[in-house]
Motif scaffolding. Structure first.
Motif, PDB file in Angstrom:
ATOM      1  N   SER A 185     -15.687  19.909   8.923  1.00  0.00           N
ATOM      2  CA  SER A 185     -15.941  19.586   7.521  1.00  0.00           C
ATOM      3  C   SER A 185     -16.570  20.764   6.781  1.00  0.00           C
ATOM      4  O   SER A 185     -17.296  21.572   7.358  1.00  0.00           O
ATOM      5  N   PHE A 186     -16.272  20.804   5.484  1.00  0.00           N
ATOM      6  CA  PHE A 186     -16.969  21.758   4.621  1.00  0.00           C
ATOM      7  C   PHE A 186     -17.102  21.168   3.220  1.00  0.00           C
ATOM      8  O   PHE A 186     -16.395  20.240   2.841  1.00  0.00           O
ATOM      9  N   ASN A 187     -18.017  21.732   2.475  1.00  0.00           N
ATOM     10  CA  ASN A 187     -18.353  21.292   1.127  1.00  0.00           C
ATOM     11  C   ASN A 187     -17.310  21.823   0.144  1.00  0.00           C
ATOM     12  O   ASN A 187     -17.031  23.016   0.121  1.00  0.00           O
ATOM     13  N   VAL A 188     -16.767  20.943  -0.697  1.00  0.00           N
ATOM     14  CA  VAL A 188     -15.745  21.363  -1.647  1.00  0.00           C
ATOM     15  C   VAL A 188     -16.265  22.451  -2.577  1.00  0.00           C
ATOM     16  O   VAL A 188     -15.509  23.311  -3.044  1.00  0.00           O
ATOM     17  N   GLU A 200     -12.618  27.309   2.923  1.00  0.00           N
ATOM     18  CA  GLU A 200     -11.256  26.843   3.193  1.00  0.00           C
ATOM     19  C   GLU A 200     -10.452  27.842   4.031  1.00  0.00           C
ATOM     20  O   GLU A 200      -9.853  27.451   5.048  1.00  0.00           O
ATOM     21  N   ILE A 230      -9.206  19.096   9.413  1.00  0.00           N
ATOM     22  CA  ILE A 230     -10.101  19.672   8.411  1.00  0.00           C
ATOM     23  C   ILE A 230     -10.435  18.638   7.341  1.00  0.00           C
ATOM     24  O   ILE A 230      -9.544  17.985   6.787  1.00  0.00           O
ATOM     25  N   GLN A 231     -11.728  18.488   7.044  1.00  0.00           N
ATOM     26  CA  GLN A 231     -12.199  17.578   6.005  1.00  0.00           C
ATOM     27  C   GLN A 231     -12.883  18.385   4.900  1.00  0.00           C
ATOM     28  O   GLN A 231     -13.875  19.067   5.157  1.00  0.00           O
ATOM     29  N   LYS A 232     -12.354  18.296   3.678  1.00  0.00           N
ATOM     30  CA  LYS A 232     -12.974  18.933   2.520  1.00  0.00           C
ATOM     31  C   LYS A 232     -13.708  17.846   1.752  1.00  0.00           C
ATOM     32  O   LYS A 232     -13.092  17.008   1.110  1.00  0.00           O
ATOM     33  N   ALA A 266     -11.881  27.714   7.523  1.00  0.00           N
ATOM     34  CA  ALA A 266     -11.544  26.494   8.269  1.00  0.00           C
ATOM     35  C   ALA A 266     -10.134  26.561   8.841  1.00  0.00           C
ATOM     36  O   ALA A 266      -9.883  26.111   9.968  1.00  0.00           O
ATOM     37  N   ALA A 286     -15.429  25.845  -1.237  1.00  0.00           N
ATOM     38  CA  ALA A 286     -14.039  25.951  -0.797  1.00  0.00           C
ATOM     39  C   ALA A 286     -13.501  27.376  -0.831  1.00  0.00           C
ATOM     40  O   ALA A 286     -12.693  27.760   0.016  1.00  0.00           O
TER      41      ALA A 286
END
Length: 538
Positions: A386-389, A396, A415-417, A399, A392
């Motif tokens: 996961s990462f913080n939008v 991104e 991958i979770q945005k 990731a 990005a």
């Protein structure tokens, strides 16, 4: 920062409207005006309000004074704040008792609030009482410097103030230079206090009562702040007051628009452009670009040490040797920053007691596969990453490379945005197994990093590591006065960290300040924003 598409043009239109209006004023007015654009916004005039942005912190540094402030030093040829050098701001002088239990501050005799009334020790007492008593952000911060009770603050006389500590704490004095312990005109604040709000937090969110270099002329939360110079302020340069007569802080959400504004000269300085835009502007050679590694910041890949299979140290080690570090560094930051990978530790021991230091990890898929076998997972497993939008632009591309490389050792990554609020909530609830984030320490000492980010069941312990030995050494180091012993404690902490590998430090990103060639005096500050008082035009 998430902004609805229909709203986006407004900030730019407002900025351009101001630019056109300013064109009718004398040219010298433009030279005495600093225009700063940011992707975020100033959402409060009181930095203590929960949810305050870094841009709000920057405004408060200019509108309020504190007892003391950080000096500055050169790091790799760039000016940065100096944690080890504390200078007086409202304090004409200060002294720490030989036993380290008392700090005495003598206020300048000539200091006045912006309404003309003198600053007194009574104002200092009320202001610091507020920080440790009210439900504000500064309460937790001053706790890290052993200041927890109003009983510790004492007025000696009209211009002398004393702080008493329960035991010597090296972070007590630096804490008073952070954004939260602002010195407020207590008489004005009390006039706007109520029984429900005895510390006037509601009023101070939208008004100021300080003695700082600038006064608020216009405050439109989320859009624009205009500040005018306080001519009576004399805590700055040899010229006494700040250089610029006016400072305009404008919210412009689109990075490309911010880049365009500074390139055209409609903005003077910006610090939050995308790395690609910075690289392009730097190549053109018309603007000044000062890139400073954020030496109090770390970007990392974190694994929740309490969630299987990341509760197995060999899984964490496998991932540490399966990451394509060089490719990630280039894709995310265009190589702008200080890498924290690829080190060689003599005899396998940490080279320093500082934090962070480069780790002895590199891409080695064979070693990664061996660790997976040792973990009993030779065929790999599936997980989310996961990462913080809001991150990005850097997270991104990173990731995608993480997913590609881990697939080579059998680890399947989804991958979770996540939106900012959702990411924050899941981190707080310890629900994310595998993700990337960043940490920042305003007071970047080794024990501070370890105590705040690697101990306890609290939000900032991203990896949920629970190592009693690490916690004990970090707590002991907090009050260690012998520098050699402190260094040894730091090396022990770094050795435990690498052995447990709860998370993987990646790099310290550069803060790229892009500015007009005429701007001078930029210093990288602890809160990663511009200090408007530093700047001048040549």
């Amino acid at each position: 920062m998430s902004v609805a598409g229909s709203k986006r043009p407004l900030s730019v239109v407002a900025f351009m409207a101001f630019s056109l209006a300013a064109g009718s004023v004398q040219a010298q007015t433009r030279s005495e005006t600093l225009r700063y654009v940011t992707g975020a916004s100033v959402n409060t005039l009181d930095p203590n309000i929960p949810g305050s942005t870094r841009e709000a912190f920057a405004v408060s540094l200019s509108t309020y004074d504190r007892l003391v402030s950080f000096g500055r030093k050169q790091l790799n040829g760039k000016w940065v704040f100096d944690l080890g050098k504390i200078t007086g701001e409202l304090a004409e002088s200060y002294e720490v008792s030989p036993d380290g239990l008392k700090m005495t501050f003598r206020l300048r005799k000539d200091v006045k609030f912006q309404d003309g009334t003198p600053v007194t020790a009574e104002d200092v007492k009320w202001s610091l009482d507020r920080v440790v008593t009210a439900p504000v952000l500064g309460k937790a911060q001053l706790l890290t410097g052993s200041m927890t009770s109003a009983d510790q603050f004492k007025v000696i006389d009209h211009l002398t103030f004393e702080v008493t500590l329960p035991k010597p704490d090296k972070l007590a004095l630096p804490n008073l230079a952070t954004v939260y312990p602002i010195i407020i005109n207590s008489k004005v604040a009390k006039e706007h206090a109520t029984a429900e709000d005895p510390w006037a937090t509601a009023w101070l969110k939208e008004h100021t009562a300080g003695s700082g270099a600038y006064q608020i002329d216009t405050f439109k939360p989320g859009e624009q702040v205009i500040m005018t110079r306080n001519e009576a302020w004399n805590r700055g340069t040899a010229d006494k007051s700040a250089f610029f007569k006016k400072v305009i802080i404008q919210s412009v959400p689109e990075p490309a628009t911010r880049a365009n504004l500074v390139e055209r000269g409609d903005a003077d300085i910006v610090v939050d452009l995308q790395a690609g835009d910075v690289q392009s502007l730097e190549a053109k050679g018309k603007l000044k670009v000062i890139s400073t590694p954020q030496y109090n910041s770390v970007t990392f890949v974190s694994m929740n040490n309490q969630i299987p299979p990341f509760d197995n140290v060999n899984v964490r080690r496998a991932i540490a040797f399966a990451l394509p570090y060089d490719d990630m560094f280039k894709a995310a930051l265009f190589g702008r920053g200080s890498p924290l990978f690829g080190a060689t530790w003599a005899d396998g021991k940490p080279s320093s007691g500082a934090y962070p230091i480069p780790q002895p990890v590199k891409l080695d898929l064979d070693k990664a596969k061996d660790y997976l076998k040792a973990a009993g997972l030779p065929d790999g497993f599936s997980t989310t990453f996961s990462f913080n939008v809001g991150q990005a632009s850097t997270a991104e591309p990173m990731a995608a490379l993480v997913k590609e490389s881990l697939a080579k050792i059998g680890i399947k990554v989804d991958i979770q945005k996540l939106p900012d609020a959702q990411m924050s909530t899941q981190i707080n609830e310890k629900k994310l197994p595998f993700f990337t984030e960043g940490i920042v320490a305003w007071l970047p000492s080794t024990d501070y990093f370890y105590r705040n980010f690697y101990t306890g069941n609290q939000r900032w312990n991203y990896s949920s590591i629970n190592n009693p030995e690490l916690a004990a050494i970090a707590q002991e180091a907090r009050f260690e006065t012998d520098q050699a012993k402190y260094e040894e404690d730091g090396k022990k902490l770094n050795a435990i960290h690498f052995s447990e590998i709860p998370q993987i430090p990646l790099w310290q990103p550069s803060q790229d300040a892009v500015m007009a060639a005429s701007i001078e005096g930029y210093t990288y500050q602890f809160h990663r924003q511009v200090d408007y008082r530093d700047l001048r035009r040549n």
